[in-house]
Design an enzyme around this catalytic site. Structure first.
Site, PDB file in Angstrom:
ATOM      1  N   VAL A 102       3.368  -5.840   2.811  1.00 11.66           N
ATOM      2  CA  VAL A 102       2.889  -6.703   3.734  1.00 11.66           C
ATOM      3  C   VAL A 102       3.184  -8.184   3.007  1.00 11.66           C
ATOM      4  O   VAL A 102       3.510  -8.587   2.008  1.00 11.66           O
ATOM      5  CB  VAL A 102       1.261  -6.951   3.749  1.00 11.66           C
ATOM      6  CG1 VAL A 102       0.622  -8.035   4.855  1.00 11.66           C
ATOM      7  CG2 VAL A 102       0.881  -5.557   4.092  1.00 11.66           C
TER       8      VAL A 102
ATOM      9  N   MET B   8       1.977   2.935   2.441  1.00  9.69           N
ATOM     10  CA  MET B   8       3.013   3.141   3.454  1.00  9.69           C
ATOM     11  C   MET B   8       3.683   1.917   3.759  1.00  9.69           C
ATOM     12  O   MET B   8       4.730   2.236   4.379  1.00  9.69           O
ATOM     13  CB  MET B   8       1.907   3.321   4.827  1.00  9.69           C
ATOM     14  CG  MET B   8       1.081   4.547   4.976  1.00  9.69           C
ATOM     15  SD  MET B   8       0.616   4.685   6.624  1.00  9.69           S
ATOM     16  CE  MET B   8       1.800   4.701   7.694  1.00  9.69           C
ATOM     17  N   GLY B   9       3.475   1.053   3.066  1.00 12.59           N
ATOM     18  CA  GLY B   9       4.475  -0.331   3.191  1.00 12.59           C
ATOM     19  C   GLY B   9       3.974  -1.433   2.534  1.00 12.59           C
ATOM     20  O   GLY B   9       3.336  -1.316   1.531  1.00 12.59           O
TER      21      GLY B   9
ATOM     22  N   LYS C 247       3.345  -6.539   8.411  1.00 14.35           N
ATOM     23  CA  LYS C 247       3.143  -5.445   7.594  1.00 14.35           C
ATOM     24  C   LYS C 247       4.281  -4.356   8.095  1.00 14.35           C
ATOM     25  O   LYS C 247       4.576  -4.083   9.051  1.00 14.35           O
ATOM     26  CB  LYS C 247       2.047  -4.671   8.106  1.00 14.35           C
ATOM     27  CG  LYS C 247       1.598  -3.127   7.259  1.00 14.35           C
ATOM     28  CD  LYS C 247       0.292  -2.588   8.009  1.00 14.35           C
ATOM     29  CE  LYS C 247      -0.142  -1.321   7.254  1.00 14.35           C
ATOM     30  NZ  LYS C 247      -1.243  -0.730   7.788  1.00 14.35           N
TER      31      LYS C 247
ATOM     32  N   GLY D 247       0.771  -1.113  -0.055  1.00 15.18           N
ATOM     33  CA  GLY D 247       0.114   0.059  -0.028  1.00 15.18           C
ATOM     34  C   GLY D 247       0.830   1.169  -0.047  1.00 15.18           C
ATOM     35  O   GLY D 247       2.120   1.100  -0.179  1.00 15.18           O
TER      36      GLY D 247
ATOM     37  N   ASP E 287     -12.741   2.106   7.344  1.00 14.36           N
ATOM     38  CA  ASP E 287     -12.318   1.905   5.879  1.00 14.36           C
ATOM     39  C   ASP E 287     -12.711   0.584   5.470  1.00 14.36           C
ATOM     40  O   ASP E 287     -11.753  -0.137   4.985  1.00 14.36           O
ATOM     41  CB  ASP E 287     -10.738   2.052   6.095  1.00 14.36           C
ATOM     42  CG  ASP E 287     -10.199   1.989   4.743  1.00 14.36           C
ATOM     43  OD1 ASP E 287     -10.780   2.440   3.580  1.00 14.36           O
ATOM     44  OD2 ASP E 287      -9.428   1.909   4.342  1.00 14.36           O
TER      45      ASP E 287
END
Length: 415
Positions: free
Chosen positions: A31, A28-29, A45, A26, A138
């Protein structure tokens, strides 16, 4: 769940977990699929180095604190985390199965029965989350995994305490996924309350039954303008008639006009029962879709056994004796034979065995097992053997044939 191989830049180990493959990524990072020292599978993650700063660490720490608070059979459980390492990471329960977005890509839209089962299960899970004073904020198809025991909710990264207005986001910043975002969330209202997740669940069920979301647009600004416009009704085209009333109420503009999660559960259960099945039966049918959408990695190839040696090819019922298998897993009779697999016979077939051997015959070499032809040839003179008073002696080959016959009878017996 779909996975891809690690890249050369990926870490091989993190926090005591061996990283095996990539699960997803995603903004931000990344997985990863990880494994503990004892072999437990986890989803790890990891925050990208390019976005690691004090604010990111604070938000990540908040996500971890929320996960420690959330619990339930439909929530991927918190395992371990480290917010102070050079690359902050978080390990949660690994759910082996596709997310709903991939399920849609592979399987297509859900039937009303499957959608009702999905809705009842998720609504009950979210009611439990709300009872803990939390919201998801979300909910979307990519954050719902269909595992072997049913759906599970993941990624509480945007979760907040329902009765708190505290947030790490800027006052006018809106975070979430627009396709499933409620009007009050799109308007930046605070604090958000339980109806925000009711709306998002309605958007998920709409997508899973029709293939489209409540509002669609080529540009996100236009999409937001549709969502926050009370005069713009959501697109419910294609919704199954038995779910139309429920989804219409879940996607109402005003929060107070939406049902509670408990009411969503009750209405979904009513749809399930109208199909003449129990809730448990509907859940099993829903989870069976995992086999269609999820293809686990293929196992290492097993070496093929050596070709069979056919004896008496002129006979339509000739049996065969397989050469010794190199891989013991390639032979799988009810009672494993160390060197030979049981021959295959038609139902109720009784084999006739002719064993030509002597006491001095070595253990190795071919063994003839066959049905005699219709017009048998004169039998050869029997071999002269000396039998001790205690009982007859049998060669290794004869013992092998006897063992094979016992297995043959066991495999063809009607009981």
């Amino acid at each position: 769940m779909h996975t891809t191989p690690l890249s050369p830049d990926d870490p091989a180990e993190l926090g005591g977990f061996t990283l095996l493959r990539r699960i997803g990524h995603g903004g931000m990072g990344q997985v990863y699929l990880g494994e503990s020292a004892a072999g437990e599978a986890v989803a790890v993650k990891v925050i990208k180095p390019t976005v690691v700063d004090s604010e990111t660490r604070q938000r990540f720490a908040q996500e971890i604190e929320v996960l420690k608070t959330v619990w339930g059979p439909r929530v991927a459980a918190f395992v371990k985390a480290d917010t102070e390492s050079e690359q902050p990471w978080l390990a949660t329960e690994y759910v082996e199965g596709p997310d709903l977005r991939r399920l849609m890509d592979t399987r297509g839209v859900l039937t009303p029965l499957a959608a009702a089962s999905l809705g009842a299960t998720l609504a009950e899970a979210l009611a439990g989350v709300h009872s803990q004073g939390l919201l998801h904020r979300d909910l979307k198809p990519a954050n719902i995994l269909l595992g072997p025991n049913g759906p599970k909710i993941i990624d509480f990264g945007l979760a907040v305490f329902a009765e708190s207005s505290a947030s790490l986001t800027a006052p006018n910043m809106v975070m979430g996924t627009p396709a499933c975002m409620s009007p009050e969330q799109a308007n930046g209202e605070k604090p958000l309350k339980a109806p925000v997740d009711v709306y998002a669940l309605g958007a998920v069920l709409l997508f899973m039954t029709t293939g489209h979301y409540p509002y669609q647009a080529d540009h996100v600004q236009v999409l937001f303008s549709h969502i926050v416009n009370p005069e713009k009704a959501p697109d419910l085209s294609g919704v199954p008639e038995e779910l139309a009333g429920l989804l219409s109420s879940m996607l109402q503009y005003a929060q107070q006009d939406r049902p509670t999660m408990d009411e969503v559960v009750a209405q979904c259960v009513a749809v399930i029962k109208s199909h003449g099945v129990t809730v448990a039966q509907a859940r099993r049918r829903l989870t069976s879709l995992t086999a269609v959408a999820y293809e686990p990695p293929a196992p290492d190839p097993v070496p093929a056994p050596a070709p069979a040696t056919t004896v008496s090819p002129a006979s339509a019922e000739a049996t065969t004796v397989l050469a010794p298998a190199k891989d013991p897993m390639a032979v799988a009779p009810t009672v494993p034979l160390p060197q030979q697999s049981a021959p295959t016979h038609p139902p109720a077939y009784t084999p006739t065995v002719a064993v030509i051997t002597t006491d001095s015959e070595p253990d190795s070499g071919p063994v003839d097992v066959a049905v005699p032809p219709a017009d048998p040839a004169p039998a050869p003179a029997p071999a002269t053997t000396t039998r001790p008073p205690a009982g007859p002696r049998r060669s290794a080959a004869a013992r092998r044939i006897a063992s094979q016959l016992r297995e043959t009878y066991a495999s063809t017996a009607p009981f």
